[in-house]
Structures are given as C-alpha cells and as structure tokens.
Scaffold this motif. Structure first.
Motif, PDB file in Angstrom:
ATOM      1  N   LEU A  89      49.171 -10.064  64.022  1.00 31.65           N
ATOM      2  CA  LEU A  89      48.256  -9.882  65.153  1.00 31.65           C
ATOM      3  C   LEU A  89      48.527 -10.856  66.288  1.00 31.65           C
ATOM      4  O   LEU A  89      48.152 -10.639  67.424  1.00 31.65           O
ATOM      5  N   SER A  90      49.135 -11.998  65.907  1.00 29.77           N
ATOM      6  CA  SER A  90      49.190 -13.105  66.855  1.00 29.77           C
ATOM      7  C   SER A  90      50.023 -12.761  68.086  1.00 29.77           C
ATOM      8  O   SER A  90      49.766 -13.283  69.164  1.00 29.77           O
ATOM      9  N   ASP A  91      51.011 -11.866  67.933  1.00 26.75           N
ATOM     10  CA  ASP A  91      51.802 -11.476  69.108  1.00 26.75           C
ATOM     11  C   ASP A  91      50.940 -10.752  70.138  1.00 26.75           C
ATOM     12  O   ASP A  91      51.084 -10.959  71.343  1.00 26.75           O
ATOM     13  N   GLY A  92      50.045  -9.891  69.635  1.00 27.34           N
ATOM     14  CA  GLY A  92      49.133  -9.169  70.534  1.00 27.34           C
ATOM     15  C   GLY A  92      48.239 -10.150  71.279  1.00 27.34           C
ATOM     16  O   GLY A  92      47.994 -10.010  72.480  1.00 27.34           O
ATOM     17  N   ILE A  93      47.777 -11.179  70.564  1.00 22.65           N
ATOM     18  CA  ILE A  93      46.917 -12.187  71.201  1.00 22.65           C
ATOM     19  C   ILE A  93      47.741 -12.994  72.200  1.00 22.65           C
ATOM     20  O   ILE A  93      47.283 -13.303  73.307  1.00 22.65           O
ATOM     21  N   GLY A  94      49.004 -13.320  71.813  1.00 21.36           N
ATOM     22  CA  GLY A  94      49.900 -14.052  72.732  1.00 21.36           C
ATOM     23  C   GLY A  94      50.105 -13.279  74.029  1.00 21.36           C
ATOM     24  O   GLY A  94      50.081 -13.857  75.124  1.00 21.36           O
ATOM     25  N   THR A  95      50.279 -11.961  73.912  1.00 20.57           N
ATOM     26  CA  THR A  95      50.469 -11.130  75.112  1.00 20.57           C
ATOM     27  C   THR A  95      49.213 -11.171  75.974  1.00 20.57           C
ATOM     28  O   THR A  95      49.284 -11.289  77.199  1.00 20.57           O
ATOM     29  N   LEU A  96      48.053 -11.094  75.319  1.00 27.89           N
ATOM     30  CA  LEU A  96      46.781 -11.158  76.058  1.00 27.89           C
ATOM     31  C   LEU A  96      46.677 -12.485  76.826  1.00 27.89           C
ATOM     32  O   LEU A  96      46.309 -12.501  78.010  1.00 27.89           O
ATOM     33  N   LEU A  97      47.032 -13.588  76.149  1.00 25.48           N
ATOM     34  CA  LEU A  97      46.943 -14.898  76.808  1.00 25.48           C
ATOM     35  C   LEU A  97      47.934 -14.979  77.970  1.00 25.48           C
ATOM     36  O   LEU A  97      47.640 -15.578  79.006  1.00 25.48           O
ATOM     37  N   HIS A  98      49.116 -14.359  77.785  1.00 27.19           N
ATOM     38  CA  HIS A  98      50.118 -14.362  78.868  1.00 27.19           C
ATOM     39  C   HIS A  98      49.583 -13.606  80.088  1.00 27.19           C
ATOM     40  O   HIS A  98      49.639 -14.093  81.220  1.00 27.19           O
ATOM     41  N   VAL A  99      49.041 -12.419  79.832  1.00 26.88           N
ATOM     42  CA  VAL A  99      48.503 -11.608  80.939  1.00 26.88           C
ATOM     43  C   VAL A  99      47.371 -12.372  81.631  1.00 26.88           C
ATOM     44  O   VAL A  99      47.267 -12.398  82.861  1.00 26.88           O
ATOM     45  N   CYS A 100      46.564 -13.063  80.818  1.00 24.92           N
ATOM     46  CA  CYS A 100      45.455 -13.833  81.382  1.00 24.92           C
ATOM     47  C   CYS A 100      45.990 -14.964  82.264  1.00 24.92           C
ATOM     48  O   CYS A 100      45.473 -15.205  83.353  1.00 24.92           O
ATOM     49  N   GLY A 101      47.071 -15.638  81.777  1.00 28.92           N
ATOM     50  CA  GLY A 101      47.682 -16.718  82.569  1.00 28.92           C
ATOM     51  C   GLY A 101      48.171 -16.198  83.907  1.00 28.92           C
ATOM     52  O   GLY A 101      47.977 -16.837  84.948  1.00 28.92           O
TER      53      GLY A 101
ATOM     54  N   GLY B 158      49.274 -20.011  72.917  1.00 25.46           N
ATOM     55  CA  GLY B 158      48.018 -20.575  72.421  1.00 25.46           C
ATOM     56  C   GLY B 158      47.967 -20.465  70.915  1.00 25.46           C
ATOM     57  O   GLY B 158      49.008 -20.253  70.267  1.00 25.46           O
ATOM     58  N   VAL B 159      46.772 -20.595  70.365  1.00 24.10           N
ATOM     59  CA  VAL B 159      46.616 -20.511  68.911  1.00 24.10           C
ATOM     60  C   VAL B 159      45.402 -19.664  68.538  1.00 24.10           C
ATOM     61  O   VAL B 159      44.434 -19.583  69.299  1.00 24.10           O
ATOM     62  N   LEU B 160      45.511 -19.057  67.368  1.00 25.97           N
ATOM     63  CA  LEU B 160      44.360 -18.401  66.749  1.00 25.97           C
ATOM     64  C   LEU B 160      43.926 -19.318  65.605  1.00 25.97           C
ATOM     65  O   LEU B 160      44.758 -19.706  64.779  1.00 25.97           O
ATOM     66  N   VAL B 161      42.653 -19.680  65.584  1.00 26.67           N
ATOM     67  CA  VAL B 161      42.170 -20.615  64.562  1.00 26.67           C
ATOM     68  C   VAL B 161      41.049 -19.951  63.756  1.00 26.67           C
ATOM     69  O   VAL B 161      40.130 -19.363  64.325  1.00 26.67           O
ATOM     70  N   LEU B 162      41.184 -20.019  62.441  1.00 26.81           N
ATOM     71  CA  LEU B 162      40.133 -19.509  61.553  1.00 26.81           C
ATOM     72  C   LEU B 162      39.752 -20.621  60.595  1.00 26.81           C
ATOM     73  O   LEU B 162      40.626 -21.376  60.150  1.00 26.81           O
ATOM     74  N   ALA B 163      38.454 -20.722  60.276  1.00 30.41           N
ATOM     75  CA  ALA B 163      38.041 -21.800  59.376  1.00 30.41           C
ATOM     76  C   ALA B 163      37.088 -21.285  58.317  1.00 30.41           C
ATOM     77  O   ALA B 163      36.388 -20.295  58.516  1.00 30.41           O
ATOM     78  N   ASN B 164      37.108 -21.980  57.167  1.00 30.12           N
ATOM     79  CA  ASN B 164      36.153 -21.783  56.082  1.00 30.12           C
ATOM     80  C   ASN B 164      36.267 -20.404  55.443  1.00 30.12           C
ATOM     81  O   ASN B 164      35.382 -19.561  55.594  1.00 30.12           O
ATOM     82  N   ARG B 165      37.367 -20.208  54.747  1.00 29.84           N
ATOM     83  CA  ARG B 165      37.501 -18.970  53.982  1.00 29.84           C
ATOM     84  C   ARG B 165      37.262 -19.322  52.517  1.00 29.84           C
ATOM     85  O   ARG B 165      37.897 -20.256  51.992  1.00 29.84           O
ATOM     86  N   ALA B 166      36.338 -18.581  51.885  1.00 31.70           N
ATOM     87  CA  ALA B 166      36.049 -18.869  50.477  1.00 31.70           C
ATOM     88  C   ALA B 166      37.355 -18.763  49.694  1.00 31.70           C
ATOM     89  O   ALA B 166      38.072 -17.779  49.814  1.00 31.70           O
TER      90      ALA B 166
END
Ligand SMILES: Nc1nc2c(ncn2[C@@H]2O[C@H](COP(=O)(O)OP(=O)(O)OP(=O)(O)O)[C@@H](O)[C@H]2O)c(=O)[nH]1
Length: 517
Positions: A326-338, A304-312
């Motif tokens: 951090l994105s690997d940790g989020i990727g693992t979370l999405l995998h476990v969720c799948g 999946g993707v992590l999206v952030l918007a509007n940084r000054a």
C-alpha cells in the motif's frame, strides 16, 4: 482435575486465533466435512474442531454433540494447546488429570479423547482436531499419525482462508488509497484523504493508532514530519505520541529526524518494533506496545512514512508485506500533495509580487488603491476615518541629472526604507509613482496626521545619505488629507492630498500642507 498453565506467548497465540476470524462464525461446509470424515475414518461418535480462546473452547465444526463451547478450564484441548503435542487419553476415568472432570463424569461422559494440535505457525497452537468416545479406546501410533495429517490439512485450509481474507482486505485498502488520491485531487485536503486511509487501516490491521507523515523542510531548512491527521482507538496511545509533536492549525509536526521514523526514512526499510523497551531505553517509546514504520516511496524517493501502533500480538512479516504494497500508493499521494503545496506557494508568491513595486519593495499603486477601498468600506460600516499623506521628493530631477539614474534609484530605496522604519505596522506605504509616495494612516485625526507628516519631513531632511563620497540633502513636500465626515470617495481624498502637496511645493517645499476640506 488438572488445569494446565497457558502456553508461552499466550497473548500472541490469542492474537493469531483472532486473526483467523473463525471464532463465533456460522458453520461452513468445508470444516463440517473434516469432522464428518474424522468421525467416519476413526469410527468415533464425536469429532470436533475446537478453538481454544482465552476463557473457553469454541467448536467451529462438530459431530455428535450439541454444545458449541465449554469453559477452557475443563477442556481436554487446552492440554494440547499448552503442551503443543497430540494428547491421547484412552480411559479418562483412569487418568488422574481427567477422572473428576465434569466432561467425564457429567452428561457428556467422555472416556476416550485424542486431540491433534492445529499448529498455524512454528510457535502457536490455536486449537485441536479432536475425537471423543463414550467408551475407552486404544489409539495407536498409525492412527495418531493419520489424525495429525488430517489436522495439518485443516491448518492448510485455515491458512488459505486467512490469505483469501487478507487479499480481499488488501484490494479494499488499495481501493481506499485510490479513492483518497482522487478525493485529494478534488478538494486538496490531505488531512481528509489520509484520515480515510487510516480509519480503514485501523480496522484491517487490528491496531489502535495510525498516522501518515510526510517529509518536509521549512524555510529555515529544518527537516520535519508533517502529520495532517492521526487516527486512534486508544487514548493512551495518543498520550504517548502527543508529547513528541508540535501542533498548529495545519496539523501536527515532528521536528528533526533523530527518531524511529527518521531511521525508517534513512534506511528506506520497514521498521518493526515488537518490544519497545528492548529497542529504545530512552523512554521515547514508553507506553506503546508495538510499532510499525513503513517508508512510503515515490519512485526512488521516500516521501514520508506510514506508522501503525499497538497491534495485539505484535507485527509479523505477513502484515508488513501486506502493508508495504500500500505504501507506494500513499507515497504517490504525498508526492502529489507536495506538488500542490509548491504550486500554491508559487501562486501566492506571484500574487504577492504583483502587488509590489520592484525597485523599493513597497506596495504599488494598484494594491494601495485596493487597500484604500477597504478602508473606505470600513468607514461606511464603522464610521472609522483615515488620513492620506501624499509625499513628493523635492527637486529630484536635479539630483538625477547631476548624479545619474543609479543615484536616484539609491535615494528612492533609502527613502523607502526610512519611511517604513518611521511608520507603524498599521500604516500603509506605497510608491505612488516616480519620486512620489502615498501613506495611509488608519483611524487618524487631522492633527495627528499633520504631526506625523511634519516628523517625516524632518526625518528625511536630516537623513545622512551618502553617494560616492558625497552627502546628499533630500527633502520632501507632503500634502495631508483626512476623510471628511460625510465619507467622500477615495479618488476625492487622493485628489485633495495631491493638491495639498502642490501647495506645500508652491509654499517653498520641505514642508507639510493640510488639505482644504
Ligand atoms: N532614478 C530614478 N528616477 C526617477 C524614477 N522615476 C521617476 N524618476 C525621475 O524623477 C524626476 C521627477 O522630476 P519632476 O517631476 O520634475 O519633479 P522634481 O524634480 O522632483 O521637482 P519638484 O517635484 O517640483 O520638486 C524625473 O527626473 C524622473 O526621471 C526612478 O524610478 N528612478
């Protein structure tokens, strides 16, 4: 008095200054030492670390003055920030830019000023290390070089401090991702887990909108991004995002992959967009100031993707590197969720299979009985009666014996299909066993149930069933029973319908029989 124009990229410069997290902080020994050293080294009564904010200059460290800030419009240091170079004013009274400046002809009485730029990166000067005196002075090239050296050392100190803060935030975020993973394992709620991560991320990254999206494929093989939650501090940013998404009870979805998120997923690389208008002229990014899309991996697959918007000031390489860890940790979370979603789907499918008759796909006897019990309870609560039809094919053994078991199976499947087609959605149909079917008609009066049974009888008898070139004539006998007004047991109701069905057989088959009360 001359007030300089702000430098180019003033917004980004202010954003960088904000990221130093120095403004309005208490005095710190490391910074105080620098101004004390500067004052002693150059023999001046006043030395300052001045940070030039949007409307003021604020002193992080000071020697020789009591004030902690002055308006930017009258500050000498804003000239250094605007021109990007050191400024030396030997005698302010003789300099038309400053002669009528209140810092010169007022209480402070500045005559001499030397300010070295605090340059944190190639483009931006956040303030100065400056020296002041109440009398005119000469400040030669060697002294200027030394002051600049000291300013550069100070910049190094600020950079180290920022790195340290970043590392602290990073470890906090990693901890948050770990906590989100654990909480997901406990309560299986990806929306809550991702929301925990996103709110920490907003604070840390100084952005106003963030979401995590997982790549999914639906039952029609369409790819989409599943967005279980969106964190935002800015309703305008949300307004930009919303028209792109579809929404249901499970959260938000973004169909197709023909967009910036799809691009980051396809390339497997972070995508930084600091000038959306230049990046995409279709208008899809209108309303967003800056965007960062980071693919989240589990092993070598993008989950999946992590999206952030509007940084000054936009996204720089530093924040991208920081968040990528951090994105690997989020990727693992999405995998476990799948895995969890697949497990739940398999479990649901197993449960569904357990309620069905494998030959006809109709409800089996056990599931049908449960259904009857529920209707029995509804009767107790709302006095809603229901009827049962017990339907048995006539002389099925003869057909089986003459044409074989496969012909019998074929007939059972075709009859099931026909019954399903004739009945309404609210009616329940089950294979009771062998060549026997049971039908439940909710809220049905006896006469209505009898009429339907007769229609079924007629429909089956006139079915044009073909088996290996032979036309088969199938008939059925149906017993009809309606729950009596006192609310008899399900077993009793079934027994009455069954007995009525045998009466129909005894009376010559291919007919219906209403059960005795
Ligand atoms: N092909 C096939 N036959 C089945 C299946 N289940 C039961 N049967 C057959 O259905 C027939 C039922 O025969 P009987 O109970 O004597 O009933 P009948 O021949 O329909 O006679 P009546 O009910 O009195 O009209 C038997 O031959 C069973 O083998 C099945 O799943 N497939």
């Amino acid at each position: 008095m001359h007030t300089p124009d702000p430098p180019p990229h003033e917004q980004a410069r202010q954003a960088l200054l904000a990221r130093t997290a120095l403004l309005d902080t208490p005095a710190e020994q490391a910074f105080d030492r620098v101004v004390q050293l500067a004052s002693a080294l150059f023999g001046v009564p006043v030395a300052l670390i001045s940070l030039v904010d949007s409307e003021r200059q604020w002193f992080k460290a000071k020697v020789g003055v009591d004030v902690c800030e002055t308006p930017r419009a009258i500050s000498f240091c804003s000239h250094v920030v605007s021109q990007g170079d050191m400024l030396v004013v030997s005698n302010a009274l003789q300099d038309e830019r400053f002669a009528d400046n209140p810092l010169v002809n007022g209480k402070l009485g500045i005559r001499f000023y030397a300010g070295a730029p605090l340059r944190l990166d190639a483009q931006h000067v956040i303030g100065t290390l400056c020296l002041l005196d109440h009398r005119p002075r000469r400040f030669g090239p060697r002294q200027q070089a030394r002051l600049q050296q000291l300013a550069d050392t100070l910049c190094e100190l600020i950079r180290q401090r920022m790195l340290l803060q970043l590392a602290e935030q990073q470890s906090k975020l990693l901890l948050t991702v770990n906590q989100a993973q654990s909480s997901f394992l406990l309560d299986r709620d990806l929306g809550a887990a991702s929301s925990t991560i996103l709110h920490s991320l907003l604070a840390m990254s100084q952005t106003t909108l963030a979401f995590i999206a997982s790549c999914q494929v639906d039952d029609r093989d369409s790819c989409y991004l599943d967005i279980p939650s969106i964190a935002h501090l800015d309703a305008a940013a949300l307004q930009w995002l919303m028209p792109q998404l579809s929404h249901d009870s499970r959260g938000y979805r973004l169909y197709g992959f023909d967009h910036v998120y799809g691009q980051a997923i396809a390339e497997g690389e972070p995508l930084v967009i600091n000038q959306p208008a230049l990046y995409d002229d279709s208008g899809a990014l209108a309303g967003v100031q800056s965007l960062l899309v980071i693919p989240c991996f589990f092993h070598l697959s993008v989950m999946g993707v992590l999206v952030l918007a509007n940084r000054a000031g936009g996204f720089d390489q530093e924040i991208v590197d920081h968040l990528t860890t951090l994105s690997d940790g989020i990727g693992t979370l999405l995998h476990v969720c799948g895995l969890e979603v697949a497990r739940q789907a398999a479990e649901a499918e197993l449960a569904r299979q357990a309620t069905l008759d494998p030959l006809t796909g109709l409800l089996n006897r056990r599931a049908f009985l449960e259904h009857c019990q529920q209707n029995q309870q509804r009767f107790t609560r709302y006095q809603q009666r229901f009827s049962l039809l017990m339907l048995d094919l006539d002389h099925f053994k003869v057909l089986n014996d003459r044409l074989g078991h496969p012909a019998g199976d074929y007939v059972l499947k075709e009859i099931s299909r026909q019954l399903r087609r004739t009945l309404r959605e609210i009616d329940s149909l089950a294979r009771w066993g062998g060549e026997e079917f049971c039908i439940m008609l909710p809220q049905e009066q006896e006469q209505d149930a009898m009429q339907l049974a007769q229609r079924l009888c007629h429909t089956l008898a006139s079915l044009p069933l073909q088996w290996q070139g032979e036309t088969l004539h199938i008939t059925a006998s149906i017993g009809v029973a309606t729950l009596n007004a006192s609310g008899e047991s399900t077993d009793n109701l079934i027994a009455r319908a069954d007995a009525a069905m045998y009466q129909a057989k005894a009376a010559g088959r291919n007919r219906t029989w209403l059960a005795a009360p």
